[in-house]
Design an enzyme around this catalytic site. Structure first.
Site, PDB file in Angstrom:
ATOM      1  N   SER A 151       0.827  -1.193   0.000  1.00 54.44           N
ATOM      2  CA  SER A 151       0.000   0.000   0.000  1.00 54.44           C
ATOM      3  C   SER A 151       0.873   1.259   0.000  1.00 54.44           C
ATOM      4  CB  SER A 151      -0.965  -0.036   1.191  1.00 54.44           C
ATOM      5  OG  SER A 151      -1.941   0.965   1.088  1.00 54.44           O
ATOM      6  N   ASP A 247      -9.596  -3.156  -6.230  1.00 53.22           N
ATOM      7  CA  ASP A 247      -8.834  -2.240  -5.383  1.00 53.22           C
ATOM      8  C   ASP A 247      -8.839  -0.864  -6.041  1.00 53.22           C
ATOM      9  OD1 ASP A 247      -6.615  -0.823  -4.118  1.00 53.22           O
ATOM     10  OD2 ASP A 247      -5.843  -2.754  -3.465  1.00 53.22           O
ATOM     11  N   HIS A 277      -8.668  -3.942  -1.235  1.00 48.56           N
ATOM     12  CA  HIS A 277      -7.357  -3.482  -0.791  1.00 48.56           C
ATOM     13  C   HIS A 277      -6.891  -4.214   0.463  1.00 48.56           C
ATOM     14  CE1 HIS A 277      -4.046  -0.664  -0.713  1.00 48.56           C
ATOM     15  NE2 HIS A 277      -4.266  -0.432   0.572  1.00 48.56           N
TER      16      HIS A 277
END
Length: 309
Positions: A151, A247, A277
């Protein structure tokens, strides 16, 4: 976003992942404190860890108990650039150390908005230099150290490879980018707000980028602040990019992979149908998450020349 778009194995779990009020300072303080108190029970058997300080930056070091392969990884956690701690990735980092015989060093970098760009990237660069100097003490070949992250950490990992490429010296062997946060211009696309992405939506994305950049995302950004804004990607280390197709970062990650390939950089793009995600963190017991991690480990073993992994 309709629940039916989520992978069947992940539907029940994703409903219990709350959207975080990141704009509230009290929540960020609470989340950071809670993450620092996470139990180390998720550390995989066959690996051990210790906390250390690398030239003023806190790190968590994971080592295999059965001996090392001579490879290492500098890992950077996620959290939207505003929360997060190495403890949240104990499971992934320790299993990587055990399964691949790698020494994994996870960076506890400074967080925005209190410490905006370039604080986090400076901390990651500091730990890279420390890891290079101390590699022999860990039984690691400094030329076989991979940079990776998830991320926001994946975005920082990509930016770190840019900075190291331009600075010369020993380069990362490869870059492992899990659902990386690569492009602030996504946050400026307000039409994405209506999609309602699970776990990490565009409203949260805007908060993260605004906190880190100290201004509105999608306008301007200094060098090394936003990975996707770099025009020349030639000469970067081989990359693996993994992301779910629902995502928020799916499009920007696929575009970055395309650009890497166009620049002559080997890049493997692993897109998981129906995966929101960060699904490897909150859905780690599912087979879709386990297989995803296994594929990342297989690529990592090849990239770092780990035998018998």
């Amino acid at each position: 976003m309709e629940l039916v778009k989520v992978h069947p194995e992940l539907r029940r779990l994703v409903r219990h992942v709350p959207l975080m009020p990141l704009r509230r300072p009290w929540f960020r303080r609470l989340a950071r404190a809670a993450q620092r108190r996470l139990s180390p029970a998720t550390v995989a058997e066959g690996a051990r860890f210790h906390d250390a300080v690398a030239d003023g930056v806190a790190v968590r070091v994971y080592r295999p108990e059965a001996g090392g392969s001579g490879a290492g990884m500098l890992w950077i956690h996620g959290g939207g650039l505003v929360i997060g701690h190495p403890s949240q990735d104990d499971r992934f980092c320790s299993s990587t150390a055990r399964d691949l015989g790698m020494v994994v060093v996870s960076v506890d970098y400074r967080l925005a908005p209190e410490e905006p760009f370039p604080a986090a990237l400076e901390d990651c660069a500091t730990v890279w230099e420390w890891f290079q100097r101390c590699a022999a003490d860990f039984g690691v070949d400094p030329a076989r150290i991979v940079v990776g992250g998830q991320s926001a950490g994946g975005g920082l990992a990509a930016c770190l490879t840019h900075r190291l490429h331009d600075g010369g010296g020993v380069q990362p062997r490869a870059q492992l980018l899990m659902c990386p946060m690569l492009d602030d211009r996504t946050a400026a696309k307000t039409e994405l707000d209506e999609v309602g992405h699970w776990v990490w939506n565009n409203g949260l994305n805007r908060i993260g980028w605004r906190s880190y950049l100290g201004g509105e995302p999608g306008v301007t950004a200094p060098p090394y602040a936003v990975a996707a804004r770099r025009e020349d990607l030639r000469g970067l280390p081989p990359a693996w990019i993994g992301v779910g197709d629902i995502d928020l970062f799916s499009a920007e990650d696929a575009d970055y992979a395309r650009r890497l390939r166009a620049a002559g950089v080997p890049c493997e793009l692993d897109v998981v149908p129906g995966a929101p995600h960060g699904f490897t963190s909150w859905g780690y017991r599912t087979s879709v998450a386990e297989h995803f991690v296994q594929r990342s480990h297989a690529w990592l073993a090849r990239a770092a020349a780990v035998e018998n992994a």
